[in-house]
Design a protein around this motif. Structure first.
Motif, PDB file in Angstrom:
ATOM      1  N   ASP A  69      -5.263   2.281  -6.508  1.00  0.00           N
ATOM      2  CA  ASP A  69      -4.302   1.776  -5.525  1.00  0.00           C
ATOM      3  C   ASP A  69      -4.717   0.417  -4.970  1.00  0.00           C
ATOM      4  N   GLY A  70      -6.038   0.201  -4.795  1.00  0.00           N
ATOM      5  CA  GLY A  70      -6.515  -1.093  -4.288  1.00  0.00           C
ATOM      6  C   GLY A  70      -6.148  -2.217  -5.240  1.00  0.00           C
ATOM      7  N   LEU A  73      -2.472  -2.886  -4.968  1.00  0.00           N
ATOM      8  CA  LEU A  73      -2.134  -3.670  -3.766  1.00  0.00           C
ATOM      9  C   LEU A  73      -2.468  -5.148  -3.979  1.00  0.00           C
ATOM     10  N   VAL A  94      -7.217   7.926  -6.723  1.00  0.00           N
ATOM     11  CA  VAL A  94      -6.101   8.669  -6.133  1.00  0.00           C
ATOM     12  C   VAL A  94      -4.808   8.391  -6.895  1.00  0.00           C
ATOM     13  N   PHE A  96      -1.837   6.829  -6.001  1.00  0.00           N
ATOM     14  CA  PHE A  96      -0.564   7.157  -5.352  1.00  0.00           C
ATOM     15  C   PHE A  96       0.489   6.122  -5.696  1.00  0.00           C
ATOM     16  N   ARG A 147     -16.167  -5.390  -1.348  1.00  0.00           N
ATOM     17  CA  ARG A 147     -14.732  -5.572  -1.575  1.00  0.00           C
ATOM     18  C   ARG A 147     -14.409  -6.947  -2.162  1.00  0.00           C
ATOM     19  N   ASN A 176       1.556  -1.615   2.329  1.00  0.00           N
ATOM     20  CA  ASN A 176       1.099  -0.410   3.032  1.00  0.00           C
ATOM     21  C   ASN A 176       1.141  -0.577   4.550  1.00  0.00           C
ATOM     22  N   ASP A 177       0.294  -1.498   5.047  1.00  0.00           N
ATOM     23  CA  ASP A 177       0.120  -1.506   6.499  1.00  0.00           C
ATOM     24  C   ASP A 177      -0.564  -2.752   7.040  1.00  0.00           C
ATOM     25  N   THR A 214       5.942   3.371   2.479  1.00  0.00           N
ATOM     26  CA  THR A 214       4.952   3.487   1.385  1.00  0.00           C
ATOM     27  C   THR A 214       3.559   3.730   1.954  1.00  0.00           C
ATOM     28  N   THR A 217       1.493   7.313   3.589  1.00  0.00           N
ATOM     29  CA  THR A 217       0.564   8.282   2.986  1.00  0.00           C
ATOM     30  C   THR A 217      -0.861   7.721   2.906  1.00  0.00           C
ATOM     31  N   ALA A 218      -1.096   6.512   3.453  1.00  0.00           N
ATOM     32  CA  ALA A 218      -2.430   5.905   3.397  1.00  0.00           C
ATOM     33  C   ALA A 218      -3.129   6.081   4.759  1.00  0.00           C
ATOM     34  N   TYR A 219      -3.510   4.992   5.411  1.00  0.00           N
ATOM     35  CA  TYR A 219      -4.308   5.093   6.653  1.00  0.00           C
ATOM     36  C   TYR A 219      -3.541   5.844   7.752  1.00  0.00           C
ATOM     37  N   ALA A 222      -4.010   9.423   7.318  1.00  0.00           N
ATOM     38  CA  ALA A 222      -5.360   9.876   7.676  1.00  0.00           C
ATOM     39  C   ALA A 222      -5.524   9.948   9.195  1.00  0.00           C
ATOM     40  N   ASP A 274      -3.021  -4.467   4.224  1.00  0.00           N
ATOM     41  CA  ASP A 274      -3.255  -3.669   3.011  1.00  0.00           C
ATOM     42  C   ASP A 274      -4.747  -3.548   2.705  1.00  0.00           C
ATOM     43  N   GLY A 275      -5.528  -3.300   3.743  1.00  0.00           N
ATOM     44  CA  GLY A 275      -6.949  -3.018   3.567  1.00  0.00           C
ATOM     45  C   GLY A 275      -7.827  -4.253   3.471  1.00  0.00           C
TER      46      GLY A 275
HETATM   47  N1  LIG Z   1      -9.222   6.404   6.779  1.00  0.00           N
HETATM   48  C1  LIG Z   1      -8.425   5.983   5.820  1.00  0.00           C
HETATM   49  O1  LIG Z   1      -7.708   6.743   5.167  1.00  0.00           O
HETATM   50  C2  LIG Z   1      -8.321   4.510   5.530  1.00  0.00           C
HETATM   51  C3  LIG Z   1      -9.220   3.596   6.102  1.00  0.00           C
HETATM   52  C4  LIG Z   1      -9.051   2.245   5.781  1.00  0.00           C
HETATM   53  C5  LIG Z   1      -8.028   1.828   4.946  1.00  0.00           C
HETATM   54  N2  LIG Z   1      -7.195   2.756   4.421  1.00  0.00           N
HETATM   55  C6  LIG Z   1      -6.072   2.383   3.567  1.00  0.00           C
HETATM   56  O2  LIG Z   1      -6.518   1.743   2.422  1.00  0.00           O
HETATM   57  C7  LIG Z   1      -5.507   0.860   2.022  1.00  0.00           C
HETATM   58  C8  LIG Z   1      -6.088  -0.120   1.071  1.00  0.00           C
HETATM   59  O3  LIG Z   1      -6.404   0.601  -0.117  1.00  0.00           O
HETATM   60  P1  LIG Z   1      -7.690   0.285  -0.975  1.00  0.00           P
HETATM   61  O4  LIG Z   1      -7.642   1.168  -2.194  1.00  0.00           O
HETATM   62  O5  LIG Z   1      -7.826  -1.189  -1.117  1.00  0.00           O
HETATM   63  O6  LIG Z   1      -8.838   0.715   0.027  1.00  0.00           O
HETATM   64  P2  LIG Z   1      -9.866   1.923  -0.084  1.00  0.00           P
HETATM   65  O7  LIG Z   1     -10.608   1.804  -1.381  1.00  0.00           O
HETATM   66  O8  LIG Z   1     -10.643   1.986   1.183  1.00  0.00           O
HETATM   67  O9  LIG Z   1      -8.848   3.122  -0.212  1.00  0.00           O
HETATM   68  C9  LIG Z   1      -8.395   3.972   0.735  1.00  0.00           C
HETATM   69  C10 LIG Z   1      -7.728   5.162   0.039  1.00  0.00           C
HETATM   70  O10 LIG Z   1      -6.320   5.108   0.296  1.00  0.00           O
HETATM   71  C11 LIG Z   1      -5.611   5.335  -0.931  1.00  0.00           C
HETATM   72  N3  LIG Z   1      -4.305   4.686  -0.797  1.00  0.00           N
HETATM   73  C12 LIG Z   1      -4.029   3.362  -0.752  1.00  0.00           C
HETATM   74  N4  LIG Z   1      -2.709   3.176  -0.597  1.00  0.00           N
HETATM   75  C13 LIG Z   1      -2.144   4.416  -0.528  1.00  0.00           C
HETATM   76  C14 LIG Z   1      -0.817   4.891  -0.340  1.00  0.00           C
HETATM   77  N5  LIG Z   1       0.211   4.054  -0.160  1.00  0.00           N
HETATM   78  N6  LIG Z   1      -0.592   6.230  -0.322  1.00  0.00           N
HETATM   79  C15 LIG Z   1      -1.627   7.087  -0.472  1.00  0.00           C
HETATM   80  N7  LIG Z   1      -2.902   6.710  -0.626  1.00  0.00           N
HETATM   81  C16 LIG Z   1      -3.164   5.386  -0.652  1.00  0.00           C
HETATM   82  C17 LIG Z   1      -6.512   4.764  -1.996  1.00  0.00           C
HETATM   83  O11 LIG Z   1      -6.225   5.318  -3.272  1.00  0.00           O
HETATM   84  C18 LIG Z   1      -7.884   5.207  -1.489  1.00  0.00           C
HETATM   85  O12 LIG Z   1      -8.192   6.521  -1.862  1.00  0.00           O
HETATM   86  C19 LIG Z   1      -4.998   0.264   3.308  1.00  0.00           C
HETATM   87  O13 LIG Z   1      -3.695  -0.225   3.201  1.00  0.00           O
HETATM   88  C20 LIG Z   1      -5.119   1.440   4.259  1.00  0.00           C
HETATM   89  O14 LIG Z   1      -3.892   2.126   4.401  1.00  0.00           O
HETATM   90  C21 LIG Z   1      -7.325   4.078   4.683  1.00  0.00           C
END
Ligand SMILES: NC(=O)c1ccc[n+]([C@@H]2O[C@H](COP(=O)([O-])OP(=O)(O)OC[C@H]3O[C@@H](n4cnc5c(N)ncnc54)[C@H](O)[C@@H]3O)[C@@H](O)[C@H]2O)c1
Ligand SMILES: Nc1ncnc2c1ncn2[C@@H]1O[C@H](COP(=O)(O)OP(=O)(O)OP(=O)(O)O)[C@@H](O)[C@H]1O
Length: 354
Positions: A69-70, A73, A94, A96, A147, A176-177, A214, A217-219, A222, A274-275
């Motif tokens: 997913d990263g 993005l 993951v 997604f 990163r 995402n966010d 979209t 389902t990410a941060y 959580a 987006d992270g």
């Molecule tokens: N506690 C948390 O869950 C947390 C913390 C920081 C960032 N994030 C998310 O990580 C995203 C960036 O992704 P990354 O892969 O570069 O960082 P990352 O490697 O820290 O991944 C975070 C997780 O979120 C999953 N993910 C990303 N987008 C998703 C979506 N739309 N639906 C479901 N799962 C998703 C990824 O597959 C990974 O498992 C940010 O946009 C943010 O939403 C999540």
């Protein structure tokens, strides 16, 4: 529409992604479609803005991402600037957002080239800010550890106007966010949250997420937020570890902006899109987050089975009590024609029920 030029964003740390890149290059050579690898990672190269990245790659009309997913993005950030479609090959943990298994790359490219692959559009968010955000050099290395080098600070959007207290329009899109988080472990952020220009509440929290459907389902997920269908437009506000009784998500309408104003005695706050860390806000700074006119165009091989993916990727388990109550079939639709009053609804194809 035949593909004119491919931009390739590959997870260089993964053997399977490098192998898959070979398949994409071979397909492009066979179809005489130019293909440029876009390096979104290596430290020895200056990281470019999304517009510069697209231009340097010859403005591809298809961006193929090979990773998780990263990686998707990172590719979407570039594609959204030129309206290119994104084909996400699933080579991550993951998956997604990524759609196509590595074994189906050539089939997927054939389908896109022949104009047979459906394209799904996803809402993005953009930002106005009280000033151009910057990342202090001393923070960059710790925040971006593992990163790759940080993206350049966002610039203002070329076509927009600034001023009169409405802030600077930043040239960013979030699929995402947009996340505002505390910088120091022991100092929460104090933020006034305004929806549609009205104060919702002042929050003391570890962070605040403004997500698209979209990104729900990410941060945001959580942090306890709800799952929204990616087919809809909405602005999802979710606090992270808010030290107050009201810690629930608010799902705002797509035309309702969310403004976050850092309170005068708050700790400093990191802004990630987006992270990816894109700036640091000081007390008194603010950002406004709202629906962008640009949408990310995703290539699908079939219409998305979002709920099937939710069940599979989040490993949803059935209530133990139902074990003795009987089995639930994976689809619920009769095999016969859809009655007229249900004709406009999203339903699985009749073959799914067999
Ligand atoms: N506690 C948390 O869950 C947390 C913390 C920081 C960032 N994030 C998310 O990580 C995203 C960036 O992704 P990354 O892969 O570069 O960082 P990352 O490697 O820290 O991944 C975070 C997780 O979120 C999953 N993910 C990303 N987008 C998703 C979506 N739309 N639906 C479901 N799962 C998703 C990824 O597959 C990974 O498992 C940010 O946009 C943010 O939403 C999540
Ligand atoms: N283009 C790249 N080149 C080299 N290493 C990378 C690249 N992208 C990511 N990595 C490494 O892989 C790790 C996981 O990165 P990231 O979470 O962004 O990958 P991803 O594409 O989302 O895959 P996954 O689903 O496995 O997380 C990073 O911490 C980094 O070490």
């Amino acid at each position: 529409m035949p593909v004119h030029r491919v931009g390739l964003v590959a997870h260089q740390g993964r053997d399977a992604a490098r192998e898959a890149a070979g398949v994409v290059h071979a397909w492009c050579a066979a179809h005489e479609v130019p293909c440029t690898e876009i390096d979104v990672w290596s430290a020895d190269q200056h990281r470019r803005s999304a517009r510069e990245e697209a231009r340097a790659a010859g403005d591809p009309d298809l961006v193929v991402t090979l990773g998780g997913d990263g990686t998707f993005l990172r590719g979407a950030r570039i594609a959204v600037k030129t309206g290119a479609t994104v084909l996400g090959v699933d080579l991550g943990k993951v998956g997604f957002l990524t759609e196509v298994p590595a074994a189906d790359i050539a089939t997927a490219l054939d389908a896109v080239h022949a104009g047979h692959a459906p394209v799904e559009e996803r809402m993005t968010l953009t930002v106005r800010a009280s000033r151009l955000p910057e990342v202090p050099a001393e923070l960059e290395s710790s925040f971006c550890y593992g990163r790759g080098p940080a993206l350049p600070p966002p610039q203002t959007r070329p076509e927009s106007t600034a001023g009169d207290g409405w802030g600077l329009p930043l040239d960013v899109n979030a699929l995402n966010d947009v996340v505002v988080e505390k910088l120091a472990r022991d100092h929460q952020v104090g933020v006034g949250v305004y929806i549609s220009g009205r104060l919702l509440a002042a929050y003391s929290a570890d962070g605040l997420v403004v997500a698209t459907p979209t990104g729900s389902t990410a941060y945001s997920f959580a942090a306890g937020g709800p799952v929204l269908s990616p087919h809809m437009d909405a602005v999802v506000f979710t606090p992270i570890a808010a030290h107050m009784t009201f810690n629930r998500t608010v799902v705002a309408a797509p035309d309702e902006p969310v403004a976050l104003r850092i309170l005068p005695h708050s700790g400093r706050a990191a802004v990630s899109i987006d992270g990816q860390l894109r700036g640091v806000l000081d007390p008194g700074d603010w950002i406004g987050v709202y629906r962008a006119p640009q949408r990310v165009r995703l290539v699908r091989l079939q219409p998305t089975d979002f709920y099937g993916r939710l069940r599979e990727r989040f490993r949803l388990t059935d209530a133990p009590a139902t074990a003795t109550d009987g089995e639930s079939a994976p689809f619920f639709r009769p095999d016969s024609c859809v009655p007229p009053d249900l004709a406009g609804l999203r339903l699985p194809p009749p073959t799914a029920a067999r």
